[in-house]
Design an enzyme around this catalytic site. Structure first.
Site, PDB file in Angstrom:
ATOM      1  N   GLU A 434       0.820  -1.219   0.000  1.00  0.00           N
ATOM      2  CA  GLU A 434       0.000   0.000   0.000  1.00  0.00           C
ATOM      3  C   GLU A 434       0.853   1.267   0.000  1.00  0.00           C
ATOM      4  O   GLU A 434       0.490   2.269  -0.626  1.00  0.00           O
ATOM      5  CB  GLU A 434      -0.963  -0.024   1.189  1.00  0.00           C
ATOM      6  CG  GLU A 434      -2.090  -1.049   1.062  1.00  0.00           C
ATOM      7  CD  GLU A 434      -1.643  -2.499   1.238  1.00  0.00           C
ATOM      8  OE1 GLU A 434      -0.517  -2.723   1.736  1.00  0.00           O
ATOM      9  OE2 GLU A 434      -2.408  -3.403   0.864  1.00  0.00           O
ATOM     10  N   HIS A 504     -11.905  -6.753   7.703  1.00  0.00           N
ATOM     11  CA  HIS A 504     -12.612  -6.431   6.464  1.00  0.00           C
ATOM     12  C   HIS A 504     -13.841  -5.573   6.753  1.00  0.00           C
ATOM     13  O   HIS A 504     -14.774  -5.537   5.947  1.00  0.00           O
ATOM     14  CB  HIS A 504     -13.035  -7.707   5.718  1.00  0.00           C
ATOM     15  CG  HIS A 504     -11.876  -8.516   5.250  1.00  0.00           C
ATOM     16  ND1 HIS A 504     -11.222  -9.432   6.047  1.00  0.00           N
ATOM     17  CD2 HIS A 504     -11.215  -8.526   4.062  1.00  0.00           C
ATOM     18  CE1 HIS A 504     -10.229  -9.975   5.370  1.00  0.00           C
ATOM     19  NE2 HIS A 504     -10.196  -9.444   4.160  1.00  0.00           N
TER      20      HIS A 504
END
Ligand SMILES: Cc1ncc(C[n+]2csc(CCOP(=O)(O)OP(=O)(O)O)c2C)c(N)n1
Length: 703
Positions: A434, A504
């Site tokens: 990321e 998540h």
């Protein structure tokens, strides 16, 4: 057959070039000395030197082209910047933090280089962030060479340009270094890495820092990467090394890494005393390798300069520094009222009417995923500079297989079909990293591209946090509007999935709304997602575009396609429901839940007004204030944790500025201060439900 013997490059150096190189090295050292003197006289506020690094700096600069190549230099690169064209006065204006300081107008510490005309991109203090951005700048080069229409719009592009980045031996331990090498080697990015290894990172010796004590040994197996180890205090050796490495990059053979051994005679900075951790023997040995003394000796030994000529050069430099220092000390300081300037673009205002464009609806209602995808396609078609990358965002990583597969296009399929339609240069998979996604995007955006990148789940945005907090949000401000990086980061966020669990389902928007310089939006409907995405892409500021993934494929928030010019300005909330008895301020997945609760409240005769903020930073204070003045009661509602959350800011401001209009305390309802668990029963206990909203609203209405 004739054999061509390549003369060493240094053998071709004229006396003038050698003398000039020495002049720059000497200038750099004496500027350090002057800054140290000024700091000791309390006329400046910080000093860090480039002493000991001058030879490799000047050698590299002589092979590179200011205003043509691109530069991401470390703080020790004073001599490099001087050789490229920065002036002693410019440097001393930074040291005193003057209003006219070209690097930052008094915002950054000195030695945080940034000179637009030379293509030296404003540098920050984190020791590894620049490396990924350099790969991004080189990726832009690759992009421009393939997408010609984008190259025509570029402010500067040359097919053989090189991107220079430097770092210390300590900084090679940063994950961003390794992430960058993988990325650069994989795409053969023309990045010249210069690792200036002075044997220490503040007090940590390189053999304690680096496995085996030698970074060259560790990086040699990267494919396409040329590595050269040299004595960076020996100008001629450094010159040879830099020449070969720059040629390699210019010829598009891949990245190159020079591992230059240097010394650091002036401690880490003026706040450090190396005698605390370096023995006298080590210090004496290092002194024998001082590049300045070696350079002078070489010029004299070779008869390139006489003692007198050398002294004349030095006297000229000393005079120049004295004059520059006198001018810098006279320079005006920045004014306190300038401090908020250039957090955002001064010319493109995404809250303005220009970004208020009506919808022209066609077709059947579409989901949020469909309309984000449609918005991306529109924008990619409109502007060749729009480039999409991230993990899994391409349809097929192996382009040749595209005709035989349906295509992936992201784990939520939001980018489906972009690669197929616009080609693999404009939509591609990044490595799984990321920081690399955001760092590279910053480098590309600095060069005029418009990266729209995806972080696969909000839960995994954290490796990119340094790039977002210390670079993305800050670049324009710290460079006093000389550089900008208007990246759009799309991020699926939030829970209510049932089974998403801790990793998540996370929220955390307030951590980002807390960052000046960053715009944050979170649409709740397909139409808003489409209109706000277009605004995000056309704005000139970095935008965090949060997509509540639970809302991706709902039917209640669908809309027909609003046309390729539909835009919603930032900072405008939507009146999701009109009412008169209390105001619910909310956004994201809680808009629909509030609407359901409001319907039930009707039975009690309570009419709730619901504001969907849509845009979290900036937010629509006007609408909030107007509504609370009408209803006199406010409930602030969000999915993210209650404590220190986004609602705390809104509630505090209502209490502060609308106190006289309130008939009840400002209430907050939010996720519990814990993580979202896996089992749906547990998840429901953590995230606000319709029943919770109903209870809170009833209580507030009857207060
Ligand atoms: C990410 C980050 N961590 C820590 C620091 C504090 N810091 C500043 S310089 C430095 C040492 C850097 O050493 P090296 O990369 O070898 O460069 P040198 O100063 O020796 O030239 C540290 C730890 C920082 N600026 N950034």
């Amino acid at each position: 057959m004739a054999t061509t013997i390549e003369l060493p490059r240094s053998a071709r150096l004229s006396k003038e070039v050698m003398a000039n190189a020495y002049r720059t090295m000497y200038l750099s050292r004496r500027l350090d000395d002057k800054e140290i003197q000024l700091k000791r006289q309390n006329k400046t506020y910080f000093q860090i030197s480039g002493a000991g690094h001058e030879a490799i700096n000047v050698a590299a600069a002589l092979h590179l082209r200011p205003g043509y190549d691109w530069f991401y230099p470390y703080y020790r690169d004073r001599a490099l910047c001087l050789q490229l064209g920065a002036t002693p006065l410019e440097m001393l204006l930074s040291a005193v933090g003057a209003k006219e300081d070209a690097t930052s107008a008094g915002r950054q510490m000195p030695s945080h280089w940034g000179y637009k005309k030379l293509h030296i991109v404003s540098q920050s203090s984190p020791t590894g962030t620049q490396i990924l951005q350099a790969v991004g700048a080189a990726d832009a080069s690759r992009y421009f060479s393939v997408v010609k229409e984008a190259a025509e719009l570029a402010s500067s592009f040359h097919a053989d340009e090189v991107v220079y980045v430097s770092l210390g031996d300590g900084a090679t331990s940063e994950g961003e270094f390794w992430e960058s090498l993988n990325g650069a080697a994989n795409i053969k990015a023309p990045v010249l890495y210069v690792v200036e290894d002075n044997g220490y990172a503040i007090s940590v010796p390189v053999d304690v820092q680096t496995a085996g004590g030698n970074i060259s040994r560790l990086v040699r197996s990267f494919p396409n990467l040329l590595t050269i180890e040299c004595d960076g205090t020996d100008f001629l050796q450094a010159y040879e090394a830099a020449g070969s490495a720059v040629d390699y990059c210019r010829n598009r053979r891949g990245p190159a890494l020079i591992h230059a051994h240097v010394v650091r005679p002036y401690s880490h900075s003026l706040s450090d005393d190396e005698r605390l951790y370096k023995t006298e023997e080590v210090r004496q040995e290092e002194a024998t390798r001082d590049p300045l003394a070696r350079g002078a000796k070489y010029l004299l030994d070779q008869g390139l300069l006489t003692e007198k000529e050398l002294k004349e050069i030095e006297a000229g430099v000393d005079r120049e520094i004295r004059e520059a220092a006198d001018m810098a000390l006279e320079a005006e300081p920045p004014t306190p009222d300038s401090v908020l300037r250039y957090l955002y673009s001064p010319t493109v205002d995404p809250t303005s009417e220009h970004f208020d464009r009506p919808a022209k609806f066609t077709g059947e209602p579409k989901t949020m995923v469909d309309l984000i995808n449609a918005g991306l396609k529109d924008e990619m078609a409109r502007d060749p500079r729009v480039v999409v990358f991230g993990e899994d965002v391409a349809d097929c990583g192996h382009e040749q297989d595209l005709p035989r597969v349906k295509g992936k296009g992201g784990v939520f399929k939001v980018t489906h079909g972009l690669q197929r339609r616009f080609g693999s240069a404009r939509c591609y998979d990044s490595p799984l990293g990321e920081a690399g996604i955001v760092g590279r995007a910053i480098g590309m955006a600095t060069r005029g591209l418009k990266p729209v990148v995806e972080i696969q789940f909000f839960d995994y945005i954290w490796p990119a946090m340094m790039q977002i907090r210390d670079e993305l949000a800050v670049l324009r401000w710290r460079s006093h509007n000389e550089f900008a990086c208007p990246v759009v980061i799309r991020v699926p966020i939030g829970g209510y999935l049932g089974g998403g669990a801790i990793y998540h389902s996370q929220s955390g928007e307030s951590i980002f709304t807390h960052l000046p310089g960053l715009r944050v939006v979170m649409p709740a409907t397909a139409l808003d997602a489409n209109g706000l995405l277009r605004t995000a892409i056309r704005s000139d500021d970095p935008v965090l575009f949060l997509e509540p993934k639970h809302l991706y494929r709902q039917t209640h928030n669908r809309s027909p396609y609003p046309g390729p010019d539909y835009m919603i300005p930032f900072g405008k909330a939507k009146l999701a429901r009109e009412g008169a008895d209390l105001t619910i301020v909310t956004y994201g997945a809680l808009v629909i839940r509030s609407l359901e609760a409001a319907k039930k409240l009707e039975a009690d005769g309570v009419r709730a007004e619901i504001l969907d903020l849509r845009s979290l930073q900036p937010y629509d204070w006007e609408l909030i204030a107007a509504s609370v003045k009408k209803t006199n009661r406010a409930l602030v509602l969000h999915e993210d944790n209650l404590s220190f959350g986004y609602g705390a800011e809104i509630a505090a401001r209502i209490a502060d500025e609308l106190f006289e209009h309130l008939d009840a305390p400002v209430r907050r309802l939010a996720g519990k201060d814990v993580y979202v668990p896996y089992h749906p029963r547990l998840e429901s206990a953590v995230l606000p439900q319709v029943g919770d909203i109903l209870r809170a609203a009833r209580e507030l209405a009857s207060y």
